[in-house]
Design a protein around this motif. Structure first.
Motif, PDB file in Angstrom:
ATOM      1  N   GLN A 222       0.810  -1.206   0.000  1.00  0.00           N
ATOM      2  CA  GLN A 222       0.000   0.000   0.000  1.00  0.00           C
ATOM      3  C   GLN A 222       0.854   1.271   0.000  1.00  0.00           C
ATOM      4  OE1 GLN A 222      -2.885   0.001   3.178  1.00  0.00           O
ATOM      5  NE2 GLN A 222      -3.938  -1.824   2.413  1.00  0.00           N
TER       6      GLN A 222
ATOM      7  N   GLU B 211       2.409   2.069  -5.154  1.00  0.00           N
ATOM      8  CA  GLU B 211       1.995   1.704  -6.494  1.00  0.00           C
ATOM      9  C   GLU B 211       2.956   2.303  -7.526  1.00  0.00           C
ATOM     10  OE1 GLU B 211       0.148   2.918  -4.135  1.00  0.00           O
ATOM     11  OE2 GLU B 211      -1.393   1.415  -3.732  1.00  0.00           O
TER      12      GLU B 211
ATOM     13  N   TYR C 241      -3.912  -6.119  -5.559  1.00  0.00           N
ATOM     14  CA  TYR C 241      -2.582  -6.219  -6.162  1.00  0.00           C
ATOM     15  C   TYR C 241      -2.315  -7.611  -6.743  1.00  0.00           C
ATOM     16  CZ  TYR C 241      -1.888  -2.004  -3.335  1.00  0.00           C
ATOM     17  OH  TYR C 241      -2.020  -0.759  -2.760  1.00  0.00           O
TER      18      TYR C 241
END
Length: 403
Positions: free
Chosen positions: A133, A136, A156
């Motif tokens: 988290q 990205e 993901y």
């Protein structure tokens, strides 16, 4: 009592001059003939020695026709000869050398490819979700599920499965799965680091720490050590000769992280891979139990780029029980103290199969600086997930990254 005669140089000359003429004159030719025979014998010995060095025998019979003891003594005395490479070896080495000569490329969009090798489910997907988290664009995920397609809990991991095939422990199919993951991850040019993980692996550091540790490292983290015992070089197969010599046969854990150059070199290899595909397996030769995933990459990189790998893995596993498989961490084992110990260890130990298990210790060096060894932990039981989630923020933020 008669007086003793005094000896002097003059007396010796008189004695020499009193020797019979023909006998005295005949000494010089005899000595010359002796010298000629000695010289001829030395030349003959030198000729055989040079011939044996330049053209080493491939069969012991030719050598032992002369003398078994003499043959061994000669072999021990001569320096090791350079074996002439075959056309295939020359081609392989040139290609791989060219690949490795390319400098690493680190850009703002450089990513780490996290490659999961699993039979099916990924029990720590929620933990990995928390790990990813906020980062990205700096990572990608690939999943090789050999038995069943897993159900995902994290965005993901959705649709990140690659085409997979059956994997059998200890067989070449394990290496094939690794290469399949590498091939798919290499399709994305922004992937610069490649991490192989199992379904029982968990992160031991924050994403930022791991990203910097790997991206700015000058080596790939491939486990590799010399085990002269029966479960090390004792697994070498004569069928692998001449390309893979027993002295180059190495062992190591399969869980690697490698730079893009090493990933490309691995995929470019067919020569050395074929030796393990065809001859590394249980019972192929003299009941040896060769395990391909423990020997292929360590041997390959030891032969072609020994200074480009760390010789230890950044994935921690506990072999203290000295069994065929490492210890599995259960919920009662998972404490802040355990995680602190795992993340502070700065020395690795390799246990050989010599005797009761001789140990080889070495410090963990990152670009010449001694640092803690491990970024990931392995063999955590699925029931440890809740405890790991509770402790994750504390144990991953306890150490900040400093270049």
């Amino acid at each position: 009592m008669k007086a003793a005669k005094r000896w002097s140089l003059g007396n010796l000359r008189d004695m020499a001059s009193s020797l019979p003429g023909p006998r005295h004159r005949g000494g010089a030719p005899s000595r010359r003939r002796a010298r000629v025979w000695i010289i001829m014998a030395m030349l003959l010995i030198t000729f055989f020695a040079v011939f044996a060095y330049m053209y080493p025998h491939h069969s012991k019979r030719a050598c032992y026709m002369i003398s078994s003891r003499g043959c061994k003594a000669l072999a021990d005395w001569l320096p090791p000869s350079m074996r002439e490479y075959s056309d295939d070896e020359i081609a392989a080495r040139v290609v791989i050398s060219e690949i490795l000569s390319n400098p690493p490329v680190i850009r703002k969009d450089s990513k780490i490819a996290f490659m999961f090798l699993t039979p099916g489910a990924l029990p720590f997907e929620r933990l990995w979700d928390r790990f990813f988290q906020g980062h990205e664009g700096k990572f990608s995920v690939y999943i090789h599920a050999s038995k069943e397609r897993p159900v995902h809990y994290s965005r993901y991991f959705v649709n990140r499965e690659i085409r997979s095939d059956e994997v059998v422990w200890g067989r070449i199919s394990m290496v094939d799965a690794e290469r399949r993951l590498l091939a798919n991850a290499l399709r994305d040019p922004t992937n610069q680091q490649f991490v192989l993980l199992s379904d029982s692996c968990v992160p031991l550091r924050s994403f930022e720490y791991i990203y910097n540790y790997l991206m700015y490292s000058n080596v790939s983290y491939v486990d590799c050590f010399d085990d002269p015992g029966q479960h090390g070089s004792g697994r070498h197969m004569n069928h692998m000769l001449p390309e893979i010599q027993k002295k180059d046969f190495r062992k190591g854990a399969q869980w690697f992280t490698m730079k893009r150059q090493h990933a490309v070199a691995t995929m470019a290899d067919s020569l050395y891979y074929s030796k393990f595909r065809d001859y590394c397996g249980p019972g192929i030769e003299n009941n040896k139990n060769c395990i391909a995933d423990e020997h292929y990459l360590p041997t390959f990189f030891h032969m072609l780029d020994p200074t480009g790998i760390s010789n230890w893995t950044v994935t921690q596993v506990d072999w203290s029980e000295r069994k065929w498989h490492p210890k599995t961490y259960m919920p009662e084992d998972v404490t802040h103290e355990l995680l602190n110990n795992l993340t502070s260890t700065d020395t690795v130990v390799h246990v050989t199969s010599v005797g009761a298990g001789e140990e080889i210790w070495m410090p963990c060096m990152w670009n010449g600086i001694k640092r803690p060894c491990y970024l990931f932990g392995r063999k955590f039981h699925p029931d440890t997930l809740d405890k790991l989630l509770d402790l994750f923020s504390n144990y991953t933020k306890s150490v900040s990254w400093q270049l």
